[in-house]
Design an enzyme around this catalytic site. Structure first.
Site, PDB file in Angstrom:
ATOM      1  N   TYR A  66      49.187  28.731  25.543  1.00  0.00           N
ATOM      2  CA  TYR A  66      49.987  27.495  25.580  1.00  0.00           C
ATOM      3  C   TYR A  66      50.489  27.147  24.179  1.00  0.00           C
ATOM      4  CZ  TYR A  66      51.184  22.594  26.487  1.00  0.00           C
ATOM      5  OH  TYR A  66      51.835  21.395  26.596  1.00  0.00           O
TER       6      TYR A  66
ATOM      7  N   SER B 296      55.530  20.334  22.945  1.00  0.00           N
ATOM      8  CA  SER B 296      54.205  19.787  22.656  1.00  0.00           C
ATOM      9  C   SER B 296      53.915  19.907  21.164  1.00  0.00           C
ATOM     10  CB  SER B 296      53.135  20.569  23.437  1.00  0.00           C
ATOM     11  OG  SER B 296      51.834  20.201  23.018  1.00  0.00           O
TER      12      SER B 296
END
Length: 263
Positions: free
Chosen positions: A160, A147
Protein backbone atom coordinates in the site's frame (compact mmCIF):
# COMPACT_ATOMS: atom_id res chain seq x y z
CA UNK A 1 -30.91 12.31 -19.78
CA UNK A 2 -28.78 15.14 -21.17
CA UNK A 3 -26.60 17.33 -18.94
CA UNK A 4 -27.96 20.67 -20.18
CA UNK A 5 -28.84 22.92 -17.29
CA UNK A 6 -26.59 21.03 -14.92
CA UNK A 7 -23.12 21.96 -13.72
CA UNK A 8 -21.61 18.95 -15.45
CA UNK A 9 -20.98 15.22 -15.18
CA UNK A 10 -18.74 13.36 -12.76
CA UNK A 11 -17.57 9.76 -12.47
CA UNK A 12 -16.35 8.51 -9.10
CA UNK A 13 -14.65 5.15 -8.74
CA UNK A 14 -15.23 3.48 -5.40
CA UNK A 15 -18.16 5.85 -5.08
CA UNK A 16 -20.54 3.66 -3.12
CA UNK A 17 -18.93 4.09 0.28
CA UNK A 18 -16.60 6.30 2.30
CA UNK A 19 -14.86 9.24 0.68
CA UNK A 20 -16.26 8.41 -2.75
CA UNK A 21 -19.86 8.40 -1.56
CA UNK A 22 -19.36 11.64 0.34
CA UNK A 23 -17.85 13.28 -2.74
CA UNK A 24 -20.76 12.06 -4.86
CA UNK A 25 -23.23 13.75 -2.54
CA UNK A 26 -21.33 17.02 -2.60
CA UNK A 27 -21.14 17.06 -6.39
CA UNK A 28 -24.85 16.31 -6.72
CA UNK A 29 -25.64 19.25 -4.46
CA UNK A 30 -23.48 21.41 -6.71
CA UNK A 31 -25.62 20.44 -9.70
CA UNK A 32 -23.62 17.57 -11.21
CA UNK A 33 -24.96 14.34 -12.59
CA UNK A 34 -22.89 11.59 -10.96
CA UNK A 35 -21.90 8.07 -11.96
CA UNK A 36 -21.00 5.91 -8.97
CA UNK A 37 -18.66 3.02 -9.69
CA UNK A 38 -18.46 0.06 -7.36
CA UNK A 39 -16.72 -3.29 -7.43
CA UNK A 40 -18.51 -5.31 -4.73
CA UNK A 41 -20.58 -2.85 -2.67
CA UNK A 42 -23.71 -3.04 -4.81
CA UNK A 43 -26.23 -2.28 -2.06
CA UNK A 44 -24.24 0.72 -0.82
CA UNK A 45 -23.77 2.08 -4.35
CA UNK A 46 -27.48 1.81 -5.10
CA UNK A 47 -28.31 3.55 -1.81
CA UNK A 48 -25.87 6.33 -2.70
CA UNK A 49 -27.49 6.74 -6.12
CA UNK A 50 -30.95 6.92 -4.55
CA UNK A 51 -29.75 9.67 -2.20
CA UNK A 52 -28.23 11.60 -5.11
CA UNK A 53 -31.47 11.49 -7.05
CA UNK A 54 -33.28 13.04 -4.11
CA UNK A 55 -31.18 16.20 -4.67
CA UNK A 56 -32.51 16.50 -8.22
CA UNK A 57 -29.41 15.09 -9.87
CA UNK A 58 -29.46 12.13 -12.22
CA UNK A 59 -27.23 9.34 -10.98
CA UNK A 60 -26.03 5.97 -12.18
CA UNK A 61 -24.44 3.00 -10.41
CA UNK A 62 -21.90 1.15 -12.55
CA UNK A 63 -20.29 -2.13 -11.51
CA UNK A 64 -16.73 -2.70 -12.63
CA UNK A 65 -13.16 -3.25 -11.51
CA UNK A 66 -10.68 -0.48 -12.22
CA UNK A 67 -8.03 -3.20 -12.45
CA UNK A 68 -9.73 -4.36 -15.67
CA UNK A 69 -9.04 -2.04 -18.59
CA UNK A 70 -12.15 -3.18 -20.47
CA UNK A 71 -14.27 -2.29 -17.43
CA UNK A 72 -12.66 1.17 -17.26
CA UNK A 73 -13.43 1.89 -20.90
CA UNK A 74 -16.96 0.53 -20.55
CA UNK A 75 -17.68 2.71 -17.50
CA UNK A 76 -16.59 5.86 -19.29
CA UNK A 77 -18.60 4.88 -22.36
CA UNK A 78 -21.74 4.36 -20.24
CA UNK A 79 -21.34 7.79 -18.68
CA UNK A 80 -20.85 9.56 -22.01
CA UNK A 81 -23.70 7.62 -23.62
CA UNK A 82 -26.07 8.69 -20.84
CA UNK A 83 -25.07 12.33 -20.44
CA UNK A 84 -22.98 13.21 -23.49
CA UNK A 85 -19.95 14.42 -21.58
CA UNK A 86 -17.56 13.88 -18.68
CA UNK A 87 -16.08 16.77 -16.69
CA UNK A 88 -14.73 15.30 -13.45
CA UNK A 89 -13.09 11.99 -12.62
CA UNK A 90 -12.43 11.18 -8.97
CA UNK A 91 -10.35 8.05 -8.47
CA UNK A 92 -11.41 6.90 -5.03
CA UNK A 93 -11.24 3.13 -5.55
CA UNK A 94 -8.43 1.63 -3.51
CA UNK A 95 -7.33 -1.52 -1.78
CA UNK A 96 -4.76 -2.74 0.70
CA UNK A 97 -3.72 -5.74 2.73
CA UNK A 98 -3.46 -5.08 6.45
CA UNK A 99 -0.12 -6.49 7.60
CA UNK A 100 2.54 -5.86 10.22
CA UNK A 101 5.15 -3.72 8.47
CA UNK A 102 8.00 -5.30 10.41
CA UNK A 103 7.15 -8.71 8.99
CA UNK A 104 8.81 -8.73 5.57
CA UNK A 105 7.38 -12.18 4.93
CA UNK A 106 3.78 -10.96 5.20
CA UNK A 107 3.46 -10.07 1.51
CA UNK A 108 4.59 -11.65 -1.72
CA UNK A 109 4.68 -10.52 -5.34
CA UNK A 110 1.06 -11.50 -5.89
CA UNK A 111 0.02 -9.26 -2.99
CA UNK A 112 1.95 -6.34 -4.47
CA UNK A 113 0.43 -6.87 -7.91
CA UNK A 114 -3.08 -7.04 -6.48
CA UNK A 115 -2.67 -3.72 -4.63
CA UNK A 116 -0.87 -1.98 -7.50
CA UNK A 117 -3.45 -3.20 -10.03
CA UNK A 118 -6.15 -1.18 -8.24
CA UNK A 119 -4.29 1.75 -6.68
CA UNK A 120 -1.92 2.58 -9.54
CA UNK A 121 -2.77 0.73 -12.74
CA UNK A 122 -6.49 1.19 -12.15
CA UNK A 123 -6.11 4.94 -11.76
CA UNK A 124 -4.00 5.11 -14.90
CA UNK A 125 -6.54 3.09 -16.87
CA UNK A 126 -9.40 5.29 -15.73
CA UNK A 127 -7.57 8.49 -16.66
CA UNK A 128 -6.60 7.03 -20.03
CA UNK A 129 -10.20 5.98 -20.75
CA UNK A 130 -11.58 9.37 -19.70
CA UNK A 131 -8.88 11.69 -21.05
CA UNK A 132 -10.47 12.38 -24.44
CA UNK A 133 -13.76 13.43 -22.88
CA UNK A 134 -12.15 15.40 -20.05
CA UNK A 135 -10.11 17.28 -22.63
CA UNK A 136 -13.28 18.27 -24.48
CA UNK A 137 -14.74 19.74 -21.31
CA UNK A 138 -13.91 23.34 -20.55
CA UNK A 139 -13.31 22.34 -16.92
CA UNK A 140 -11.84 18.86 -17.04
CA UNK A 141 -10.43 17.70 -13.70
CA UNK A 142 -9.03 14.54 -12.17
CA UNK A 143 -8.65 14.04 -8.44
CA UNK A 144 -6.81 11.00 -7.14
CA UNK A 145 -7.45 9.89 -3.57
CA UNK A 146 -3.98 8.96 -2.37
CA UNK A 147 -2.51 8.84 1.15
CA UNK A 148 0.22 10.23 3.38
CA UNK A 149 1.49 6.64 3.35
CA UNK A 150 3.46 7.57 0.22
CA UNK A 151 5.60 10.41 1.60
CA UNK A 152 5.79 9.07 5.17
CA UNK A 153 6.54 5.43 4.37
CA UNK A 154 4.03 4.32 6.97
CA UNK A 155 0.68 2.63 6.39
CA UNK A 156 -1.35 -0.54 6.35
CA UNK A 157 1.15 -2.58 4.32
CA UNK A 158 4.35 -2.18 2.33
CA UNK A 159 2.46 -2.76 -0.91
CA UNK A 160 0.00 0.00 0.00
CA UNK A 161 2.78 2.43 0.93
CA UNK A 162 4.61 1.78 -2.33
CA UNK A 163 1.41 2.07 -4.38
CA UNK A 164 0.56 5.47 -2.94
CA UNK A 165 4.09 6.73 -3.57
CA UNK A 166 3.69 5.62 -7.18
CA UNK A 167 0.26 7.23 -7.40
CA UNK A 168 1.65 10.54 -6.17
CA UNK A 169 4.39 10.52 -8.80
CA UNK A 170 1.93 9.54 -11.52
CA UNK A 171 -0.34 12.42 -10.50
CA UNK A 172 2.47 14.85 -11.24
CA UNK A 173 3.25 13.25 -14.59
CA UNK A 174 -0.39 13.19 -15.68
CA UNK A 175 -0.89 16.80 -14.63
CA UNK A 176 1.96 17.85 -16.86
CA UNK A 177 0.87 15.67 -19.79
CA UNK A 178 -2.82 16.63 -19.75
CA UNK A 179 -2.29 20.36 -19.23
CA UNK A 180 -3.61 22.85 -20.12
CA UNK A 181 -6.99 21.26 -20.83
CA UNK A 182 -7.26 18.97 -17.78
CA UNK A 183 -6.14 19.57 -14.21
CA UNK A 184 -4.85 16.59 -12.21
CA UNK A 185 -4.38 16.74 -8.44
CA UNK A 186 -4.39 14.36 -5.48
CA UNK A 187 -5.64 14.40 -1.92
CA UNK A 188 -3.38 12.75 0.64
CA UNK A 189 -5.48 11.83 3.67
CA UNK A 190 -4.15 10.76 7.00
CA UNK A 191 -6.23 8.37 9.05
CA UNK A 192 -9.94 8.35 8.22
CA UNK A 193 -12.79 7.17 10.40
CA UNK A 194 -14.25 4.83 7.81
CA UNK A 195 -15.80 1.39 7.56
CA UNK A 196 -12.85 0.32 5.41
CA UNK A 197 -10.38 1.00 8.20
CA UNK A 198 -12.58 -0.46 10.93
CA UNK A 199 -13.21 -3.64 8.96
CA UNK A 200 -9.54 -4.01 8.10
CA UNK A 201 -8.17 -3.44 11.58
CA UNK A 202 -11.08 -4.56 13.73
CA UNK A 203 -12.96 -2.21 16.04
CA UNK A 204 -10.60 -2.51 19.00
CA UNK A 205 -7.40 -2.14 17.01
CA UNK A 206 -8.89 0.73 15.03
CA UNK A 207 -9.74 2.61 18.21
CA UNK A 208 -6.18 2.26 19.46
CA UNK A 209 -4.57 3.29 16.19
CA UNK A 210 -6.96 6.24 15.81
CA UNK A 211 -6.17 7.41 19.33
CA UNK A 212 -2.43 7.23 18.68
CA UNK A 213 -2.77 9.07 15.37
CA UNK A 214 -4.84 11.83 16.95
CA UNK A 215 -2.44 12.24 19.86
CA UNK A 216 0.46 12.66 17.43
CA UNK A 217 -1.40 15.21 15.25
CA UNK A 218 -1.27 18.96 15.66
CA UNK A 219 -5.08 19.21 15.55
CA UNK A 220 -5.57 16.23 17.82
CA UNK A 221 -8.07 14.38 15.65
CA UNK A 222 -8.55 12.08 12.67
CA UNK A 223 -10.62 12.91 9.59
CA UNK A 224 -14.10 11.92 8.52
CA UNK A 225 -14.83 10.79 4.95
CA UNK A 226 -16.74 14.04 4.45
CA UNK A 227 -13.71 16.14 5.39
CA UNK A 228 -11.53 14.34 2.86
CA UNK A 229 -14.26 14.54 0.23
CA UNK A 230 -14.52 18.31 0.76
CA UNK A 231 -10.86 18.61 -0.17
CA UNK A 232 -11.40 16.53 -3.29
CA UNK A 233 -14.34 18.71 -4.35
CA UNK A 234 -12.27 21.84 -3.82
CA UNK A 235 -9.61 20.47 -6.16
CA UNK A 236 -12.16 19.27 -8.71
CA UNK A 237 -14.36 22.38 -8.84
CA UNK A 238 -12.82 25.42 -7.21
CA UNK A 239 -9.04 25.24 -7.52
CA UNK A 240 -9.00 26.35 -11.13
CA UNK A 241 -5.33 27.34 -11.09
CA UNK A 242 -4.08 24.25 -9.25
CA UNK A 243 -2.65 21.22 -11.04
CA UNK A 244 0.02 18.71 -10.12
CA UNK A 245 -0.58 19.32 -6.42
CA UNK A 246 -0.55 16.74 -3.62
CA UNK A 247 -2.83 18.25 -1.00
CA UNK A 248 -2.37 16.75 2.47
CA UNK A 249 -5.37 16.52 4.81
CA UNK A 250 -4.13 14.75 7.92
CA UNK A 251 -5.07 16.88 10.90
CA UNK A 252 -1.46 17.99 11.17
CA UNK A 253 -0.06 14.48 11.63
CA UNK A 254 2.93 15.03 9.36
CA UNK A 255 3.43 18.44 10.97
CA UNK A 256 3.41 16.96 14.44
CA UNK A 257 2.74 18.54 17.80
CA UNK A 258 4.83 21.33 19.23
CA UNK A 259 7.61 20.29 21.56
CA UNK A 260 6.76 21.28 25.11
CA UNK A 261 9.77 22.74 26.85
CA UNK A 262 9.78 22.75 30.62
CA UNK A 263 11.03 25.95 32.31
Amino acid sequence: MASEGRAGVALITGGGTGVGAAAAGMLAKRGYHVAVNYSRSAAEAKATVAALKETGADALAIQGSVADDADCRRMVSEVVERWGRLDILINSAGTTQFTALANLQAQNSEDFHRVFDVNVVGTYQMVRAASEHLTRSNKGAVVNISSIAGPTGNGSSLAYIASKGALNSMTLALARLLAPKVRVNAVLPGMISSRWMKDGLGEEAFAGVARGFAEASALGDISSPEEIAAGAIFLACDATKMTGQLMTIDGGYTLGRAVKLSK
